[in-house]
Design a protein around this motif. Structure first.
Motif, PDB file in Angstrom:
ATOM      1  N   ASN B 153       5.113 -15.194  -2.008  1.00 36.47           N
ATOM      2  CA  ASN B 153       5.434 -14.872  -0.602  1.00 36.47           C
ATOM      3  C   ASN B 153       5.285 -13.388  -0.262  1.00 36.47           C
ATOM      4  OD1 ASN B 153       6.226 -15.522   2.073  1.00 36.47           O
ATOM      5  ND2 ASN B 153       8.329 -14.906   1.645  1.00 36.47           N
ATOM      6  N   GLU B 154       4.097 -12.870  -0.503  1.00 36.06           N
ATOM      7  CA  GLU B 154       3.847 -11.501  -0.065  1.00 36.06           C
ATOM      8  C   GLU B 154       3.775 -11.433   1.454  1.00 36.06           C
ATOM      9  OE1 GLU B 154       1.654  -7.867   1.115  1.00 36.06           O
ATOM     10  OE2 GLU B 154       1.119  -9.944   1.535  1.00 36.06           O
ATOM     11  N   GLU B 155       3.211 -12.497   2.045  1.00 39.01           N
ATOM     12  CA  GLU B 155       2.944 -12.439   3.492  1.00 39.01           C
ATOM     13  C   GLU B 155       4.207 -12.474   4.344  1.00 39.01           C
ATOM     14  OE1 GLU B 155       0.284 -11.616   4.799  1.00 39.01           O
ATOM     15  OE2 GLU B 155      -1.359 -12.131   3.472  1.00 39.01           O
ATOM     16  N   GLY B 156       5.221 -13.141   3.851  1.00 45.67           N
ATOM     17  CA  GLY B 156       6.422 -13.260   4.695  1.00 45.67           C
ATOM     18  C   GLY B 156       6.185 -14.102   5.930  1.00 45.67           C
ATOM     19  N   ALA B 157       5.152 -14.936   5.886  1.00 46.08           N
ATOM     20  CA  ALA B 157       4.805 -15.721   7.074  1.00 46.08           C
ATOM     21  C   ALA B 157       5.703 -16.954   7.205  1.00 46.08           C
ATOM     22  CB  ALA B 157       3.345 -16.144   7.018  1.00 46.08           C
ATOM     23  N   ARG B 158       5.942 -17.642   6.057  1.00 46.59           N
ATOM     24  CA  ARG B 158       6.790 -18.832   6.113  1.00 46.59           C
ATOM     25  C   ARG B 158       8.267 -18.449   5.958  1.00 46.59           C
ATOM     26  NH1 ARG B 158       7.099 -23.906   1.845  1.00 46.59           N
ATOM     27  NH2 ARG B 158       8.512 -25.171   3.132  1.00 46.59           N
ATOM     28  N   PHE B 159       8.549 -17.651   4.945  1.00 50.03           N
ATOM     29  CA  PHE B 159       9.903 -17.130   4.728  1.00 50.03           C
ATOM     30  C   PHE B 159       9.839 -15.661   5.142  1.00 50.03           C
ATOM     31  CE2 PHE B 159       9.039 -20.460   1.605  1.00 50.03           C
ATOM     32  CZ  PHE B 159      10.035 -21.369   1.934  1.00 50.03           C
ATOM     33  N   PRO B 160      10.504 -15.322   6.252  1.00 49.60           N
ATOM     34  CA  PRO B 160      10.200 -14.045   6.923  1.00 49.60           C
ATOM     35  C   PRO B 160      10.709 -12.803   6.191  1.00 49.60           C
ATOM     36  CG  PRO B 160      11.963 -15.185   8.065  1.00 49.60           C
ATOM     37  CD  PRO B 160      11.504 -16.114   6.985  1.00 49.60           C
ATOM     38  N   GLN B 161      10.147 -12.556   5.031  1.00 46.21           N
ATOM     39  CA  GLN B 161      10.370 -11.263   4.383  1.00 46.21           C
ATOM     40  C   GLN B 161       9.110 -10.918   3.591  1.00 46.21           C
ATOM     41  OE1 GLN B 161      14.289 -10.382   2.598  1.00 46.21           O
ATOM     42  NE2 GLN B 161      13.146  -9.529   0.890  1.00 46.21           N
ATOM     43  N   CYS B 162       8.392  -9.921   4.085  1.00 48.03           N
ATOM     44  CA  CYS B 162       7.143  -9.525   3.438  1.00 48.03           C
ATOM     45  C   CYS B 162       7.423  -9.003   2.032  1.00 48.03           C
ATOM     46  CB  CYS B 162       6.467  -8.399   4.219  1.00 48.03           C
ATOM     47  SG  CYS B 162       5.997  -8.878   5.869  1.00 48.03           S
ATOM     48  N   MET B 163       6.458  -9.179   1.134  1.00 47.25           N
ATOM     49  CA  MET B 163       6.551  -8.655  -0.246  1.00 47.25           C
ATOM     50  C   MET B 163       7.868  -9.096  -0.877  1.00 47.25           C
ATOM     51  SD  MET B 163       5.258  -4.802   0.733  1.00 47.25           S
ATOM     52  CE  MET B 163       6.112  -4.681   2.296  1.00 47.25           C
ATOM     53  N   MET B 164       8.208 -10.349  -0.644  1.00 50.66           N
ATOM     54  CA  MET B 164       9.544 -10.845  -0.962  1.00 50.66           C
ATOM     55  C   MET B 164       9.868 -10.802  -2.450  1.00 50.66           C
ATOM     56  SD  MET B 164      11.063 -14.657  -0.162  1.00 50.66           S
ATOM     57  CE  MET B 164      10.308 -15.429  -1.615  1.00 50.66           C
ATOM     58  N   ALA B 165       8.962 -11.377  -3.263  1.00 50.20           N
ATOM     59  CA  ALA B 165       9.338 -11.587  -4.656  1.00 50.20           C
ATOM     60  C   ALA B 165       9.089 -10.363  -5.522  1.00 50.20           C
ATOM     61  CB  ALA B 165       8.586 -12.799  -5.205  1.00 50.20           C
ATOM     62  N   SER B 166       8.157  -9.502  -5.127  1.00 47.89           N
ATOM     63  CA  SER B 166       7.992  -8.248  -5.876  1.00 47.89           C
ATOM     64  C   SER B 166       9.197  -7.343  -5.622  1.00 47.89           C
ATOM     65  CB  SER B 166       6.676  -7.553  -5.496  1.00 47.89           C
ATOM     66  OG  SER B 166       6.574  -7.367  -4.099  1.00 47.89           O
ATOM     67  N   ALA B 167       9.816  -7.488  -4.447  1.00 46.01           N
ATOM     68  CA  ALA B 167      11.021  -6.705  -4.154  1.00 46.01           C
ATOM     69  C   ALA B 167      12.168  -7.119  -5.070  1.00 46.01           C
ATOM     70  CB  ALA B 167      11.423  -6.894  -2.690  1.00 46.01           C
ATOM     71  N   VAL B 368       7.246   6.688   2.412  1.00 46.79           N
ATOM     72  CA  VAL B 368       5.943   6.716   1.734  1.00 46.79           C
ATOM     73  C   VAL B 368       6.096   6.185   0.310  1.00 46.79           C
ATOM     74  CG1 VAL B 368       4.191   8.240   0.754  1.00 46.79           C
ATOM     75  CG2 VAL B 368       5.045   8.658   3.063  1.00 46.79           C
ATOM     76  N   ALA B 369       5.180   5.308  -0.096  1.00 50.91           N
ATOM     77  CA  ALA B 369       5.093   4.923  -1.509  1.00 50.91           C
ATOM     78  C   ALA B 369       3.955   5.741  -2.101  1.00 50.91           C
ATOM     79  CB  ALA B 369       4.789   3.434  -1.632  1.00 50.91           C
ATOM     80  N   ASN B 370       4.280   6.575  -3.068  1.00 50.93           N
ATOM     81  CA  ASN B 370       3.234   7.388  -3.703  1.00 50.93           C
ATOM     82  C   ASN B 370       2.839   6.756  -5.027  1.00 50.93           C
ATOM     83  OD1 ASN B 370       2.648   9.671  -1.969  1.00 50.93           O
ATOM     84  ND2 ASN B 370       4.817  10.158  -2.229  1.00 50.93           N
ATOM     85  N   PHE B 371       1.572   6.475  -5.192  1.00 52.01           N
ATOM     86  CA  PHE B 371       1.095   5.818  -6.399  1.00 52.01           C
ATOM     87  C   PHE B 371       0.922   6.836  -7.533  1.00 52.01           C
ATOM     88  CE2 PHE B 371      -0.841   2.157  -3.704  1.00 52.01           C
ATOM     89  CZ  PHE B 371       0.408   1.579  -3.598  1.00 52.01           C
ATOM     90  N   ASP B 372       0.668   6.291  -8.708  1.00 50.96           N
ATOM     91  CA  ASP B 372       0.629   7.090  -9.935  1.00 50.96           C
ATOM     92  C   ASP B 372      -0.713   7.821 -10.085  1.00 50.96           C
ATOM     93  OD1 ASP B 372       1.886   7.508 -12.735  1.00 50.96           O
ATOM     94  OD2 ASP B 372      -0.164   6.795 -13.148  1.00 50.96           O
ATOM     95  N   LYS B 373      -0.642   9.132 -10.355  1.00 48.50           N
ATOM     96  CA  LYS B 373      -1.865   9.933 -10.419  1.00 48.50           C
ATOM     97  C   LYS B 373      -2.826   9.443 -11.490  1.00 48.50           C
ATOM     98  CE  LYS B 373      -0.116  14.185  -8.444  1.00 48.50           C
ATOM     99  NZ  LYS B 373       0.291  15.574  -8.665  1.00 48.50           N
ATOM    100  N   GLY B 403       1.717  -2.624   4.028  1.00 48.19           N
ATOM    101  CA  GLY B 403       2.514  -2.763   2.813  1.00 48.19           C
ATOM    102  C   GLY B 403       1.886  -3.767   1.868  1.00 48.19           C
ATOM    103  N   HIS B 404       2.141  -3.625   0.565  1.00 45.73           N
ATOM    104  CA  HIS B 404       1.623  -4.541  -0.456  1.00 45.73           C
ATOM    105  C   HIS B 404       2.664  -4.634  -1.565  1.00 45.73           C
ATOM    106  CE1 HIS B 404      -2.372  -4.602   1.322  1.00 45.73           C
ATOM    107  NE2 HIS B 404      -2.273  -3.297   1.481  1.00 45.73           N
ATOM    108  N   ASP B 405       2.518  -5.642  -2.458  1.00 46.52           N
ATOM    109  CA  ASP B 405       3.448  -5.757  -3.586  1.00 46.52           C
ATOM    110  C   ASP B 405       3.486  -4.475  -4.408  1.00 46.52           C
ATOM    111  OD1 ASP B 405       4.418  -8.505  -3.252  1.00 46.52           O
ATOM    112  OD2 ASP B 405       2.351  -9.113  -3.692  1.00 46.52           O
ATOM    113  N   SER B 406       2.387  -3.741  -4.402  1.00 43.80           N
ATOM    114  CA  SER B 406       2.334  -2.484  -5.165  1.00 43.80           C
ATOM    115  C   SER B 406       3.353  -1.454  -4.684  1.00 43.80           C
ATOM    116  CB  SER B 406       0.927  -1.878  -5.081  1.00 43.80           C
ATOM    117  OG  SER B 406       0.033  -2.664  -5.844  1.00 43.80           O
ATOM    118  N   VAL B 407       3.799  -1.580  -3.419  1.00 43.20           N
ATOM    119  CA  VAL B 407       4.856  -0.681  -2.939  1.00 43.20           C
ATOM    120  C   VAL B 407       6.091  -0.856  -3.824  1.00 43.20           C
ATOM    121  CG1 VAL B 407       6.483  -0.257  -1.049  1.00 43.20           C
ATOM    122  CG2 VAL B 407       4.036  -0.604  -0.567  1.00 43.20           C
TER     123      VAL B 407
END
Lengths: 463, 463
Positions: B153-167, B368-373, B403-407
């Motif tokens: 459930n990254e989309e949060g379309a059916r269960f309204p929370q984006c990036m749900m399971a990575s969170a 801001v989510a800053n990724f790894d150099k 936003g993406h799961d990578s956040v």
């Protein structure tokens, strides 16, 4: 019944008659009683605790409309009127004068918006009734007949055509087409079927040749804030502004608000915001009006740049030429704004994107209605009679922003309108309010203007 | 099954390994076959005549989602992976390396929007599958384990929370609260009940301590037009922009468009148009983004000046400080605009009216989510391995607007993302499209980056 006194103003200088005209005084209490008594037919939303703090919902040709029409006819007959109803349900009450001739009419409408108030239209008809009452009770015989007309469906709320029946009377629209207009909520209820149902499909043709008028005077609440803001009491209305309505559609492209930089957007809403601002600037330059009251967008989510926006543009001016010029400038500038080109301050500091498309649809166009100079002067003199030396500061010439039945009568007969202040300019709302003082001032100026016009006709006829 | 060849990059300069890495080549056709084969589960709207011109509607934890998950597990097991499922239904496929250690993961999501396309999320997971296939078929043994994760459930379309399971995995949100989230159309279907129903309520705790990662690399379509517009192939994503969402309410007063002069108006829409324009100007000054995707007004008729307007404001920036500064400027300027005070070009040439009120509500705020150099550099090096000297012009560092799961993974483990162009930046739409070249380029850079990261870990461990 009072003794009838023949008015002899016709052969004398009207200034010498000021005492007698002043004696022909509107009964404020009876006027207000009529307003609140007749409000029982078509009660709307309550907005305050007082017995009269209830709005109106008296849709044209409804049962409530029939009841107030019945009351109107019964009332005016008390004051010596003959009444006839035409094929559009317009009710004409005529009180004979000393001579034969076309009557000088006072008129407006008794129908209201579904969430309307107690004054819009109603004041104009009931002030006419008050004027007839004053003439009758003061025993005044006018030179020529004087009448009151209740026009059918001015609001266009139930049958969607504003100023419907005065347009037919003026020959602007066709009676048979108008008969077909259906209730917005019930396709089976047409203008004709409802006229028949409530018993107001009259035998007189709905035409200015069948019910001719010498003039048409209409008292109305201003429906705007200008008189209140300037602390003035009477508007001598010179005409009705021209209006031209458009639907503008801006076509861009939906895109992700986070992932799409400004350079790559076709933002239909930002573009529309620039156009709305530009229309306001241009109208300011032309001392005219531009307004947007409707705006819808697609697809509609916080993180999607809108791809399509549709908005209304309502241009108004007291000069037809200005409408043309504003339209021309805005067509040019909207095209430039859509393309992302620089257009003065509305694009300053913005990032140029990929551009949008813009298309225009004309929804309606009403040219300026210019009222009759002599009628306007009668109103100003009528205000002088009421207010004396203060009249100059309490009276202003103005244009009406809204349409009224007088727009149509003005195409056939000398016409003018009297405006009185309404609280905060609020109208088409249950809280619409005109003070008893202002109602009575307006009714008095209406009567004064009609008497003056009647007198001037006689002066002209004898000269 | 191919013979396994132990990769020995760990102990040598990686530049000497370019031939061997280049040989670890993604099979473009098989990647595309997987994308279109798995699209049978959750077919969406057809938009063209070709067999693959159909969008996706694979809502999280639906029957279609179960079927693609089943396929995914079956497929990765062919390439020597062990698979486990956690308590949020996240599926982790791990291919052993030469040494023990946390796996380097590739991951994204297999769920889609209800009117989605074939690439958003799906490309990232199936490119991971392709990478595993290449490793397997080339007989390459990595230094440490390498894995692929399908986040629920990254989309949060059916269960309204984006990036749900990575969170939940990252410990950002609580598993039990998340279980209670219901289907937007069916209050009886919760995250937990649907995980149970489709058989994906796994035994492993949904937590980064239970399924640790060495790193997380995510390939994704850009969802914006920047790469396409600049004719570049690979985005080395440095992070995800900060975003702050507001609902702005402008309170004016309904009034008649014809009867109310500009001086006496409190025009909530004109005021809102000035604010929207101002937000765009300020975002332009800050090289950031401001967008309005929602706007509603009351009462809504052509001849009524709107009394209330509500609109969304979405501010984005690659620097948290800029969000703060923009908000501060806009709060000050919106207040001035509402009062009718002069604010640069957005009020120039306008008539000052009676003023409006303005109120702000903060709807969400993501820093801001800053990724790894090191991960970003691995992606850039991976692009060099693919494109050689052209890599410098074909690759760009960029921020993600979405936003993406990578956040969430970036809060716990070294993370970076790879973007590939999508046609016209269109996403969340059946017509979403990424060319086979771009899909394969992205998958290849993903594999190259993972191999490089794996290599660098070994270098570090041995130094």
């Amino acid at each position: 019944m009072s003794t009838t006194v023949t008015m002899t103003m016709a052969t004398q200088d009207p200034s010498h008659q000021s005492d007698r005209v002043a004696a022909a005084s509107i009964d404020r209490q009876k006027l207000m009683d009529d307003i609140h008594h007749t409000a029982q037919w078509g009660e709307g939303q309550r907005w305050g605790d007082a017995p009269t703090e209830i709005g109106m919902a008296r849709l044209a040709l409804s049962d409530a409309d029939k009841l107030v029409r019945d009351w109107f006819i019964k009332e005016v007959k008390k004051y010596g009127c003959k009444v006839h109803v035409d094929a559009m349900g317009n009710i004409f009450a005529i009180r004979p004068g000393r001579k034969e001739g076309h009557p000088t009419f006072m008129g407006s409408h008794l129908d209201t918006q579904p969430a309307g108030g107690r004054y819009d239209g109603i004041l104009g008809v009931l002030a006419g009734v008050s004027a007839l009452r004053t003439l009758h009770e003061s025993g005044i015989e006018t030179e020529y007949p004087v009448g009151v007309v209740d026009w059918t469906n001015e609001e266009g709320a139930r049958f969607p055509q504003c100023m419907m029946a005065s347009a037919v009377w003026a020959g602007v629209t066709d009676v048979n087409n108008t008969y077909q207009i259906a209730d917005i909520d019930d396709a089976n209820a047409t203008v004709r079927s409802e006229l028949e149902r409530i018993g107001y499909l009259g035998p007189t043709p709905a035409h200015y040749t069948a019910t001719p008028m010498a003039a048409h005077f209409e008292l109305h609440i201003e429906q705007g804030p200008i008189l209140e803001a300037s602390r003035q009491c009477i508007g001598a209305v010179e005409g009705v502004q021209a209006s031209k309505w458009f639907t503008i559609t801006v076509g861009g492209r939906d895109s992700h608000t986070g992932a799409t930089n400004f350079e790559n957007r076709s933002d239909a809403l930002l573009t529309s915001a620039q156009m709305i601002l530009r229309s306001h600037q241009v109208a300011t330059e032309f001392s005219s009006l531009a307004s947007t009251g409707l705006l819808s967008l697609e697809p509609g989510s916080t993180n999607t740049v809108p791809g399509v926006v549709t908005f209304s543009l309502d241009l108004r001016s007291s000069e037809d030429k200005k409408i043309e010029e504003m339209e021309s400038i805005l067509r040019r500038d909207f095209e430039s704004i859509a393309k992302g080109e620089s257009v003065g301050t509305v694009t300053a500091g913005c990032t140029r994107g990929r551009g949008c498309t813009v298309s225009w649809k004309v929804d309606s166009h009403a040219k300026v209605a210019n009222f009759d100079k002599e009628c306007i002067e009668c109103i100003e003199k009528g205000s002088e009679t009421l207010f004396g030396k203060k009249a100059a500061s309490l009276t202003r010439r103005m244009y009406s922003g809204a349409g009224h039945d007088s727009v149509h009568t003005s195409t056939r007969v000398p016409t003018a309108m009297i405006f009185v202040p309404c609280r905060e300019g609020i109208t088409h709302n249950p809280t619409e309010y005109c003070s008893p003082e202002d109602c009575a001032n307006g009714a008095q100026v209406l009567l004064n203007a009609v008497l003056r016009y009647d007198h001037l006709r006689a002066v002209k006829a004898s000269s």
